[in-house]
Design an enzyme around this catalytic site. Structure first.
Site, PDB file in Angstrom:
ATOM      1  N   LYS A 181       0.929 -14.116 -11.883  1.00 18.28           N
ATOM      2  CA  LYS A 181      -0.036 -13.012 -11.857  1.00 18.28           C
ATOM      3  C   LYS A 181       0.570 -11.843 -11.087  1.00 18.28           C
ATOM      4  O   LYS A 181       0.678 -11.884  -9.859  1.00 18.28           O
ATOM      5  CB  LYS A 181      -1.344 -13.427 -11.197  1.00 18.28           C
ATOM      6  CG  LYS A 181      -2.467 -12.399 -11.393  1.00 18.28           C
ATOM      7  CD  LYS A 181      -3.615 -12.591 -10.442  1.00 18.28           C
ATOM      8  CE  LYS A 181      -3.570 -11.637  -9.286  1.00 18.28           C
ATOM      9  NZ  LYS A 181      -3.616 -10.205  -9.665  1.00 18.28           N
ATOM     10  N   SER A 214      -0.255  -8.877   0.985  1.00 20.24           N
ATOM     11  CA  SER A 214      -0.812  -8.563   2.301  1.00 20.24           C
ATOM     12  C   SER A 214      -1.028  -9.823   3.132  1.00 20.24           C
ATOM     13  O   SER A 214      -1.255 -10.919   2.601  1.00 20.24           O
ATOM     14  CB  SER A 214      -2.134  -7.816   2.147  1.00 20.24           C
ATOM     15  OG  SER A 214      -3.169  -8.688   1.760  1.00 20.24           O
ATOM     16  N   THR A 215      -1.005  -9.640   4.435  1.00 16.79           N
ATOM     17  CA  THR A 215      -1.226 -10.748   5.354  1.00 16.79           C
ATOM     18  C   THR A 215      -2.629 -11.297   5.213  1.00 16.79           C
ATOM     19  O   THR A 215      -2.840 -12.520   5.218  1.00 16.79           O
ATOM     20  CB  THR A 215      -0.977 -10.284   6.798  1.00 16.79           C
ATOM     21  OG1 THR A 215       0.382  -9.853   6.918  1.00 16.79           O
ATOM     22  CG2 THR A 215      -1.240 -11.402   7.796  1.00 16.79           C
ATOM     23  N   GLY A 216      -3.621 -10.419   5.054  1.00 14.79           N
ATOM     24  CA  GLY A 216      -4.995 -10.868   4.919  1.00 14.79           C
ATOM     25  C   GLY A 216      -5.199 -11.753   3.710  1.00 14.79           C
ATOM     26  O   GLY A 216      -5.867 -12.800   3.790  1.00 14.79           O
ATOM     27  N   VAL A 217      -4.640 -11.362   2.581  1.00  9.19           N
ATOM     28  CA  VAL A 217      -4.763 -12.168   1.366  1.00  9.19           C
ATOM     29  C   VAL A 217      -4.063 -13.510   1.547  1.00  9.19           C
ATOM     30  O   VAL A 217      -4.598 -14.563   1.165  1.00  9.19           O
ATOM     31  CB  VAL A 217      -4.188 -11.406   0.150  1.00  9.19           C
ATOM     32  CG1 VAL A 217      -4.091 -12.332  -1.066  1.00  9.19           C
ATOM     33  CG2 VAL A 217      -5.058 -10.195  -0.182  1.00  9.19           C
ATOM     34  N   GLU A 241       5.776 -14.021   1.810  1.00  2.73           N
ATOM     35  CA  GLU A 241       6.266 -12.883   2.598  1.00  2.73           C
ATOM     36  C   GLU A 241       5.167 -11.849   2.572  1.00  2.73           C
ATOM     37  O   GLU A 241       4.702 -11.444   1.503  1.00  2.73           O
ATOM     38  CB  GLU A 241       7.567 -12.348   2.000  1.00  2.73           C
ATOM     39  CG  GLU A 241       8.282 -11.347   2.903  1.00  2.73           C
ATOM     40  CD  GLU A 241       8.001  -9.911   2.531  1.00  2.73           C
ATOM     41  OE1 GLU A 241       7.363  -9.210   3.357  1.00  2.73           O
ATOM     42  OE2 GLU A 241       8.372  -9.489   1.440  1.00  2.73           O
ATOM     43  N   CYS A 268       7.889  -3.435   2.491  1.00  4.29           N
ATOM     44  CA  CYS A 268       7.499  -4.300   3.602  1.00  4.29           C
ATOM     45  C   CYS A 268       8.387  -4.065   4.812  1.00  4.29           C
ATOM     46  O   CYS A 268       7.989  -4.307   5.945  1.00  4.29           O
ATOM     47  CB  CYS A 268       7.580  -5.764   3.178  1.00  4.29           C
ATOM     48  SG  CYS A 268       6.597  -6.170   1.731  1.00  4.29           S
ATOM     49  N   GLU A 292      -0.469  -1.811   9.986  1.00  2.84           N
ATOM     50  CA  GLU A 292       0.353  -1.553   8.807  1.00  2.84           C
ATOM     51  C   GLU A 292      -0.319  -0.491   7.941  1.00  2.84           C
ATOM     52  O   GLU A 292      -1.494  -0.614   7.600  1.00  2.84           O
ATOM     53  CB  GLU A 292       0.557  -2.835   7.997  1.00  2.84           C
ATOM     54  CG  GLU A 292       1.493  -2.639   6.814  1.00  2.84           C
ATOM     55  CD  GLU A 292       1.687  -3.899   5.995  1.00  2.84           C
ATOM     56  OE1 GLU A 292       2.801  -4.113   5.498  1.00  2.84           O
ATOM     57  OE2 GLU A 292       0.719  -4.669   5.847  1.00  2.84           O
TER      58      GLU A 292
END
Length: 545
Positions: free
Chosen positions: A213, A267-270, A294, A328, A426
């Protein structure tokens, strides 16, 4: 015995073409750009042997020219996720049992197709769909992905060649690397076509089958990648390309018993939400899924009082503003000593004054558009807040315009507070925040660098004092997975600097290395005894005479 059998081509990094005026590659990519803009394409999902068109289409437009339509893609739903999983599982047996050299040949062909007949088309798609200038597209879509494939083939063969030492007479120990038991989910970002290609292909190379995806804003170039995969001979069902929103994909995939792993960049949140979901559902899976990701970065540059001011300035301009800071690894926060600040500032402002911003089709533009309106609005919000804050000063840029495309000027903020918002959060755009520290407080500045951000992706130190370099290298050893000395913190090269970070920046499984490929196999050790024992008794059981 295995030496000749594992004799694959020795990879070398793909040369970066210059695209200078009059060069053949410049003419080829300009022609590809013109052709792509002259038509609208219809992009299906690729599931098994089917090109799936749902009729629910969404437009694809250049971020720098959002009124122009490049084509439409067909959006799917949960049923298409199930269909892709079924296709992946259906293709799994034949693919994982295909001889390794046959898989290797397919991927080496992918690299050669991109190096040759597809180079201009893939670069042009990246320039239009993701608003990268021609050099950024060349480094990414062509060279880095070619390198990923060729080096990964070499790492794959080295992994298969690793065998236990001889174990003595009558015994043969051996090791096999099995694909994971199930399918792998590749969830890829907008900002690098190479990453979008590498995440599914690295796992597929090791015998796994994939549900892929991509980000919606990268589908235009993902479609070209799929063309290449098909022409190279990737069998139907091995890599299945679907266009659904994240929650829809997650609801199906993370509840499926055959889910075996995720290869993620985003993203870190996802990523943290995905990890939590997998943990909650862990009892549903046949095996413990591999989680490779990553994520974000708040990448730093720190200069020592001995640093070359011009080198620092160029490192900041390139590191912060190439591809509009949407890497990134982009330099986002900088710590400059007071003794060289005015000189660094002068050089930066001179360079920024000469930089042009505009569409990618004009090769004189260094800066292009950010990816979409959501990103534009977020970045503009940070800039507007800095404009009215009494402890910050915008010394360059600060203007934003989305009337034609999502254009944000390269913006430099100087803050009096090292913990100001844009030093910590970020942004993922062309915004660099600088804190000027007392030149005699270098060690304290290093501690500040280490403690300010939860991320640990990339970072750089500039210094002509080797003791200062050593101090930074030691004190910041956990602050960056990729660390640079007297260079910008971007531009990791496959085969030279495997890429990845720790802390909130991901699992540090180093894309472009053997480390990453080992995550997509499950080892099995086999011991064979040629003349088995026929008596349970050991010599120590005998009575003393």
């Amino acid at each position: 015995m295995l030496k000749g059998f594992f004799n694959v081509p020795v990879p070398v990094n793909e040369p970066v073409k210059s695209y200078a005026v009059g060069s053949p590659e410049r003419k080829e990519v300009k022609a590809a750009l013109e052709e792509a803009r002259s038509k609208q394409i219809d992009v299906p999902m690729y599931i098994g042997s089917d090109e799936v068109r749902t009729g629910k289409t969404r437009p694809m437009s250049p971020p720098h020219d959002h009124q122009h339509i490049l084509g439409h893609f067909h959006e799917g739903d949960a049923s298409h996720v199930e269909q892709a999983i079924n296709a992946a599982m259906g293709a799994k047996h034949a693919w994982e049992n295909l001889a390794w050299e046959q898989r290797a040949a397919i991927f080496l062909k992918i690299a050669d197709l991109i190096a040759g007949p597809y180079r201009a088309k893939l670069n042009a798609a990246t320039m239009l769909g993701q608003s990268k200038n021609v050099m950024q597209a060349e480094i990414d879509a062509a060279c880095e992905f070619i390198d990923f494939v060729r080096f990964n083939v070499k790492y794959m063969t080295e992994i298969y060649a690793q065998q236990p030492p001889v174990s003595g007479n009558g015994i043969w120990n051996r090791l096999e690397q099995r694909p994971l038991e199930g399918f792998v989910f590749a969830l890829t970002p907008f900002n690098f076509t190479a990453i979008a290609g590498n995440l599914p292909t690295s796992a597929a190379m090791m015998g796994n089958t994939i549900v892929w995806k991509p980000a919606y804003t990268q589908i235009y170039s993902a479609n070209v990648l799929m063309e290449v995969f098909k022409e190279a001979g990737v069998p139907d069902g091995v890599i299945n390309l679907i266009y659904v929103d994240g929650p829809t994909a997650g609801d199906v995939i993370f509840n499926h018993p055959d889910f075996a792993g995720i290869h993620f960049t985003g993203s870190t949140g996802v990523f943290q939400h995905i990890w939590k979901t997998i943990g909650t559902n862990i009892h549903k899976y046949k095996s413990y899924p591999r989680i490779v990701g990553e994520t974000g970065g708040k990448d730093f540059v720190i200069a020592h009082k001995s640093a070359d001011a011009k080198a620092v300035a160029v490192g900041l301009v390139r590191g912060a503003f190439e591809f509009q800071g949407q890497k990134c690894s982009a330099a986002s926060r900088a710590y400059i000593p007071s003794n060289i600040w005015e000189e660094v500032k002068k050089y930066m402002l001179e360079d920024l004054a000469s930089i042009k911003m505009g569409p990618t089709e004009d090769f004189t533009n260094f800066i292009n558009a950010v990816i979409d309106e959501k990103s534009f609005d977020k970045i503009e919000g940070y800039i507007n807040s800095a404009k009215i804050n009494p402890i910050t000063e915008i010394i360059a840029g600060g203007n934003c315009d989305k009337s034609q495309g999502f254009f944000i000027e390269p913006t430099v903020i100087v803050t009096q507070d090292p913990m100001y918002t844009t030093m910590c959060e970020e942004i993922f755009g062309p915004v660099l925040t600088i804190y000027v520290y007392n030149a005699e407080h270098y060690e304290e500045a290093l501690e500040l660098v280490d403690q300010t951000s939860p991320y640990a992706l990339t970072g750089a130190v500039f210094s002509q004092d080797r003791y200062a370099v050593e101090m930074a290298t030691q004190k910041l050893k956990n602050a960056a997975g990729n660390f640079y000395i007297n260079d910008k913190p971007t531009g990791a090269v496959v085969g030279q600097q495997p890429f990845g970070g720790a802390r909130a920046s991901g699992t540090n499984d180093k894309a472009g290395s053997m480390i990453n490929l080992l995550r997509w196999v499950s080892p099995r050790t086999i011991k064979e005894t040629f003349v088995p024992a026929k008596d349970y008794r050991y010599p120590f059981l005998e009575k003393d005479s």
